[in-house]
Motif scaffolding. Structure first.
Motif, PDB file in Angstrom:
ATOM      1  N   VAL A  48       1.325  -1.353   0.127  1.00  0.00           N
ATOM      2  CA  VAL A  48       0.138   0.074   0.011  1.00  0.00           C
ATOM      3  C   VAL A  48       1.070   1.321  -0.085  1.00  0.00           C
ATOM      4  O   VAL A  48       1.926   1.234   0.408  1.00  0.00           O
ATOM      5  N   SER A  56       1.009   5.414   0.396  1.00  0.00           N
ATOM      6  CA  SER A  56       0.450   6.194   0.444  1.00  0.00           C
ATOM      7  C   SER A  56       0.935   7.751   0.388  1.00  0.00           C
ATOM      8  O   SER A  56       1.256   7.955   0.521  1.00  0.00           O
ATOM      9  N   GLN A 116      -5.866  12.806   0.855  1.00  0.00           N
ATOM     10  CA  GLN A 116      -4.673  11.221   0.583  1.00  0.00           C
ATOM     11  C   GLN A 116      -5.606  10.063  -0.223  1.00  0.00           C
ATOM     12  O   GLN A 116      -6.852   9.769   0.084  1.00  0.00           O
ATOM     13  N   ASN A 160      -4.636   5.622  -0.011  1.00  0.00           N
ATOM     14  CA  ASN A 160      -3.916   4.980   0.708  1.00  0.00           C
ATOM     15  C   ASN A 160      -4.174   3.583  -0.877  1.00  0.00           C
ATOM     16  O   ASN A 160      -5.757   2.883  -0.726  1.00  0.00           O
ATOM     17  N   TRP A 161      -3.009   3.553  -1.585  1.00  0.00           N
ATOM     18  CA  TRP A 161      -3.503   2.972  -2.927  1.00  0.00           C
ATOM     19  C   TRP A 161      -2.676   1.380  -2.635  1.00  0.00           C
ATOM     20  O   TRP A 161      -1.718   1.526  -2.888  1.00  0.00           O
ATOM     21  N   PRO A 162      -3.475   0.244  -3.157  1.00  0.00           N
ATOM     22  CA  PRO A 162      -2.865  -0.540  -2.728  1.00  0.00           C
ATOM     23  C   PRO A 162      -2.472  -1.246  -4.233  1.00  0.00           C
ATOM     24  O   PRO A 162      -3.661  -1.634  -5.433  1.00  0.00           O
TER      25      PRO A 162
END
Length: 146
Positions: free
Chosen positions: A51, A53, A105, A107-109
């Motif tokens: 993930v 960020s 913001q 939070n990118w998996p």
């Protein structure tokens, strides 16, 4: 309005990825550590899911566009897979040289490395494409006593 005669609607001011967005006391935005690449490190041959960020900052100038509109960010993986999109309502109001701005913001998996394209749409019209590269490097752990 004469200077706007050849411009239809909105004007994209900024669309970028960064570490932090600050709104200063005087209302001016500061973008800290703009990025277009993430280096991921791990101890496996292939990259494990991770993930990332970061923040996305998007700013438009209204030009002649007014009223409620819709912004969408649609990322695409290096293999062409559509990733989950993000959509936001925005309001275009005020003078031609003012407009909506947002920093948020993410939070990118992710599960793969390569060049990701984030397509930015305004009311289903492609405005720009934002490239974001992810690289992976295996870090070998030293063997004690070797």
């Amino acid at each position: 309005m004469a200077e706007q005669e050849n411009i239809s609607g909105h004007i994209l001011h900024v669309a970028t990825f960064c570490e932090k967005v600050l709104r200063e006391a005087d209302g001016v935005m500061s973008l800290i550590r703009m990025v277009d690449r993430f280096n991921v490190f791990g101890d496996t041959e292939e990259m494990a899911p991770v993930v990332l960020s970061f923040m996305v900052y998007i700013s438009f100038k209204s030009g002649i566009l007014r009223g409620k509109q819709r912004i969408a960010l649609r990322p695409k993986s290096p293999t062409g897979k559509d990733l989950p999109a993000m959509e936001f309502p925005v309001l275009f109001e005020g003078d031609d040289d003012r407009g909506p701005a947002m920093g948020f913001q993410v939070n990118w998996p992710i599960e793969e490395e390569g060049l990701f394209w984030w397509d930015l749409y305004l009311n289903e019209e492609l405005v720009t494409r934002m490239p974001l590269r992810v690289t992976y490097q295996r870090m070998r752990t030293p063997i004690p006593g070797a």
